[in-house]
Scaffold this motif. Sequence first.
Motif, PDB file in Angstrom:
ATOM      1  N   THR A   1      38.492  44.020  45.735  1.00 59.10           N
ATOM      2  CA  THR A   1      37.396  43.005  45.652  1.00 59.10           C
ATOM      3  C   THR A   1      38.138  41.843  46.040  1.00 59.10           C
ATOM      4  OG1 THR A   1      38.025  42.349  43.086  1.00 59.10           O
ATOM      5  CG2 THR A   1      36.461  43.898  43.716  1.00 59.10           C
ATOM      6  N   LEU A   2      39.155  41.760  47.112  1.00 60.46           N
ATOM      7  CA  LEU A   2      39.677  40.578  47.760  1.00 60.46           C
ATOM      8  C   LEU A   2      40.550  39.877  47.015  1.00 60.46           C
ATOM      9  CD1 LEU A   2      36.511  39.573  49.840  1.00 60.46           C
ATOM     10  CD2 LEU A   2      38.599  40.620  50.740  1.00 60.46           C
ATOM     11  N   LEU A   3      41.124  40.396  45.596  1.00 62.56           N
ATOM     12  CA  LEU A   3      41.747  39.623  44.785  1.00 62.56           C
ATOM     13  C   LEU A   3      43.200  39.128  45.470  1.00 62.56           C
ATOM     14  CD1 LEU A   3      40.876  41.402  41.294  1.00 62.56           C
ATOM     15  CD2 LEU A   3      40.209  39.024  42.109  1.00 62.56           C
ATOM     16  N   LYS A   4      43.653  37.884  45.064  1.00 65.37           N
ATOM     17  CA  LYS A   4      44.921  37.620  45.537  1.00 65.37           C
ATOM     18  C   LYS A   4      46.106  38.398  44.845  1.00 65.37           C
ATOM     19  CE  LYS A   4      43.990  33.009  47.133  1.00 65.37           C
ATOM     20  NZ  LYS A   4      44.289  31.490  47.065  1.00 65.37           N
ATOM     21  N   SER A   5      45.949  38.934  43.666  1.00 59.71           N
ATOM     22  CA  SER A   5      46.759  39.452  42.822  1.00 59.71           C
ATOM     23  C   SER A   5      46.153  40.277  41.682  1.00 59.71           C
ATOM     24  CB  SER A   5      47.732  38.736  42.231  1.00 59.71           C
ATOM     25  OG  SER A   5      48.299  37.798  42.771  1.00 59.71           O
ATOM     26  N   ARG A   6      46.741  41.501  41.641  1.00 55.83           N
ATOM     27  CA  ARG A   6      46.133  42.364  40.774  1.00 55.83           C
ATOM     28  C   ARG A   6      46.013  41.899  39.310  1.00 55.83           C
ATOM     29  NH1 ARG A   6      48.883  48.128  40.744  1.00 55.83           N
ATOM     30  NH2 ARG A   6      46.937  48.624  39.206  1.00 55.83           N
ATOM     31  N   ALA A   7      45.321  42.372  38.418  1.00 61.26           N
ATOM     32  CA  ALA A   7      45.122  42.022  37.022  1.00 61.26           C
ATOM     33  C   ALA A   7      46.223  42.933  36.398  1.00 61.26           C
ATOM     34  CB  ALA A   7      43.733  42.047  36.499  1.00 61.26           C
ATOM     35  N   PRO A   8      46.894  42.308  35.159  1.00 58.40           N
ATOM     36  CA  PRO A   8      46.628  41.193  34.497  1.00 58.40           C
ATOM     37  C   PRO A   8      47.289  39.930  35.226  1.00 58.40           C
ATOM     38  CG  PRO A   8      48.389  42.411  33.542  1.00 58.40           C
ATOM     39  CD  PRO A   8      47.808  43.172  34.717  1.00 58.40           C
ATOM     40  N   LEU A   9      48.469  40.247  36.270  1.00 55.19           N
ATOM     41  CA  LEU A   9      48.974  39.143  37.067  1.00 55.19           C
ATOM     42  C   LEU A   9      48.256  38.129  37.222  1.00 55.19           C
ATOM     43  CD1 LEU A   9      51.391  41.400  39.006  1.00 55.19           C
ATOM     44  CD2 LEU A   9      51.769  40.473  36.748  1.00 55.19           C
TER      45      LEU A   9
ATOM     46  N   SER B   1      37.999  30.759  46.214  1.00 56.69           N
ATOM     47  CA  SER B   1      39.335  31.276  46.807  1.00 56.69           C
ATOM     48  C   SER B   1      40.520  31.233  45.636  1.00 56.69           C
ATOM     49  CB  SER B   1      39.594  30.620  48.187  1.00 56.69           C
ATOM     50  OG  SER B   1      39.854  29.025  47.754  1.00 56.69           O
ATOM     51  N   THR B   2      40.166  30.617  44.656  1.00 60.74           N
ATOM     52  CA  THR B   2      41.459  30.483  43.356  1.00 60.74           C
ATOM     53  C   THR B   2      41.942  31.831  43.141  1.00 60.74           C
ATOM     54  OG1 THR B   2      40.267  28.462  42.614  1.00 60.74           O
ATOM     55  CG2 THR B   2      41.942  29.743  41.116  1.00 60.74           C
ATOM     56  N   CYS B   3      40.900  32.873  43.087  1.00 61.60           N
ATOM     57  CA  CYS B   3      41.156  34.084  42.867  1.00 61.60           C
ATOM     58  C   CYS B   3      40.926  35.055  44.119  1.00 61.60           C
ATOM     59  CB  CYS B   3      40.139  34.672  41.668  1.00 61.60           C
ATOM     60  SG  CYS B   3      40.470  33.931  40.059  1.00 61.60           S
ATOM     61  N   HIS B   4      40.150  34.963  44.961  1.00 62.32           N
ATOM     62  CA  HIS B   4      39.963  35.719  46.061  1.00 62.32           C
ATOM     63  C   HIS B   4      40.567  35.299  47.350  1.00 62.32           C
ATOM     64  CE1 HIS B   4      37.145  38.163  43.600  1.00 62.32           C
ATOM     65  NE2 HIS B   4      36.572  37.114  43.125  1.00 62.32           N
ATOM     66  N   ASN B   5      40.894  36.182  48.184  1.00 61.91           N
ATOM     67  CA  ASN B   5      41.315  35.858  49.821  1.00 61.91           C
ATOM     68  C   ASN B   5      40.064  36.419  50.576  1.00 61.91           C
ATOM     69  OD1 ASN B   5      42.161  35.760  52.387  1.00 61.91           O
ATOM     70  ND2 ASN B   5      44.517  36.309  51.838  1.00 61.91           N
ATOM     71  N   PRO B   6      39.242  35.349  51.081  1.00 57.02           N
ATOM     72  CA  PRO B   6      38.148  35.730  51.701  1.00 57.02           C
ATOM     73  C   PRO B   6      38.418  36.670  53.137  1.00 57.02           C
ATOM     74  CG  PRO B   6      38.487  33.583  51.970  1.00 57.02           C
ATOM     75  CD  PRO B   6      39.417  34.037  51.079  1.00 57.02           C
ATOM     76  N   HIS B   7      39.601  36.505  53.514  1.00 52.53           N
ATOM     77  CA  HIS B   7      39.872  37.308  54.958  1.00 52.53           C
ATOM     78  C   HIS B   7      40.081  38.796  54.661  1.00 52.53           C
ATOM     79  CE1 HIS B   7      40.256  33.016  56.509  1.00 52.53           C
ATOM     80  NE2 HIS B   7      39.162  33.669  57.080  1.00 52.53           N
ATOM     81  N   GLY B   8      40.826  39.042  53.766  1.00 53.65           N
ATOM     82  CA  GLY B   8      41.240  40.337  53.103  1.00 53.65           C
ATOM     83  C   GLY B   8      42.533  40.518  52.069  1.00 53.65           C
ATOM     84  N   SER B   9      42.536  41.348  51.530  1.00 54.51           N
ATOM     85  CA  SER B   9      43.766  41.703  50.576  1.00 54.51           C
ATOM     86  C   SER B   9      44.141  43.043  50.370  1.00 54.51           C
ATOM     87  CB  SER B   9      43.237  41.235  49.384  1.00 54.51           C
ATOM     88  OG  SER B   9      44.305  41.156  48.141  1.00 54.51           O
ATOM     89  N   ILE B  10      45.304  43.348  49.824  1.00 56.24           N
ATOM     90  CA  ILE B  10      45.725  44.629  49.434  1.00 56.24           C
ATOM     91  C   ILE B  10      44.957  45.133  48.228  1.00 56.24           C
ATOM     92  CG2 ILE B  10      47.822  44.627  51.135  1.00 56.24           C
ATOM     93  CD1 ILE B  10      49.320  44.072  48.356  1.00 56.24           C
ATOM     94  N   ASN B  11      44.417  44.066  47.438  1.00 54.06           N
ATOM     95  CA  ASN B  11      43.943  44.397  46.272  1.00 54.06           C
ATOM     96  C   ASN B  11      42.458  44.466  46.282  1.00 54.06           C
ATOM     97  OD1 ASN B  11      46.428  43.943  44.460  1.00 54.06           O
ATOM     98  ND2 ASN B  11      46.218  41.916  45.491  1.00 54.06           N
TER      99      ASN B  11
END
Length: 315
Positions: free
Chosen positions: A257-265, A245-255
Amino acid sequence: MRIRVSNIVYGIATLVLFSFSIQAVPWEGLTSERLRLELETKFSEGQYSKKGADSCLMCHKKNATVMALFDGVHGQDSPANSPMAGLQCEACHGPLGKHNKGGKESMIAFGKESKLDAASQNSTCLGCHNDPKQMAWHSSSHNLDEVACVDCHKIHTAKDPVMDKLSVNDICTSCHAEVKAAMNKRSSHPMQWDQMTCIDCHNPHGSMGESALNQLTVNDTCYRCHAEKRGPFLWEHEPVVENCSTCHNPHGSINSTLLKSRAPLLCQQCHMDDGHASRVVPQDGQDAFGGGKSCLNCHSQIHGSNHPAGSKLQR
């Protein structure tokens, strides 16, 4: 000194009325604490009906909700440990006592209209449901937040909605609205189609792990489905090892693969000062560092690599 008889009669009537108002308060008007104490007294006396459910149905048989009990498991006389095989209605609602004599005594009521607190209501359920699945209930967030069992479970019904895969998510998200919003974002687990449920990952009765997870850690929970991410890897990516969960939000994301932010951010939250990782991405995003999958254009094995030359997670 002469006292008029009418005054004496009036005084006696007042005294009787006053005594009745103290000792025979209608149970509907009792405070929560007074009601709890009265019920504890009834349990200690144990004045159960000899006729069981037959005594209750003399008054309640015209109530459709009451009669629906017999469609579910709690209303069956088999198995032997079911309520109906033992004390029947009184197994959950307490000893009858004098309740059927003009409603003089209270019974245990459940639900939002009950004057009993959640802990008192739940103690009835936990009298039978005390298997290992509930072993962490007392330290669970639901218990600490004073959630009653009947807030989620339905007893007087043929099928408890919270036990149905097609409806359990609706029960959970009726309170956890932020999760419902997340699971409907563009990238999410297939929960909105009921192909996956909240209880696949969480134990609503509490657990020994964080966030009431079925497994001890977030990663162990994720690895049950995403086993290929477990490793071990020759070259590991530290955030992956620590917590998914450092990188992923398991419940859902606008990005994706459930990423919390887009790369490279997302990557730049940790990689800030080594050459190209900290460079500003052009607005058109057409260079090797920002175009397409950004950092993953080169560092494709982001979860770990077993390649001898994979220290940069590039292969």
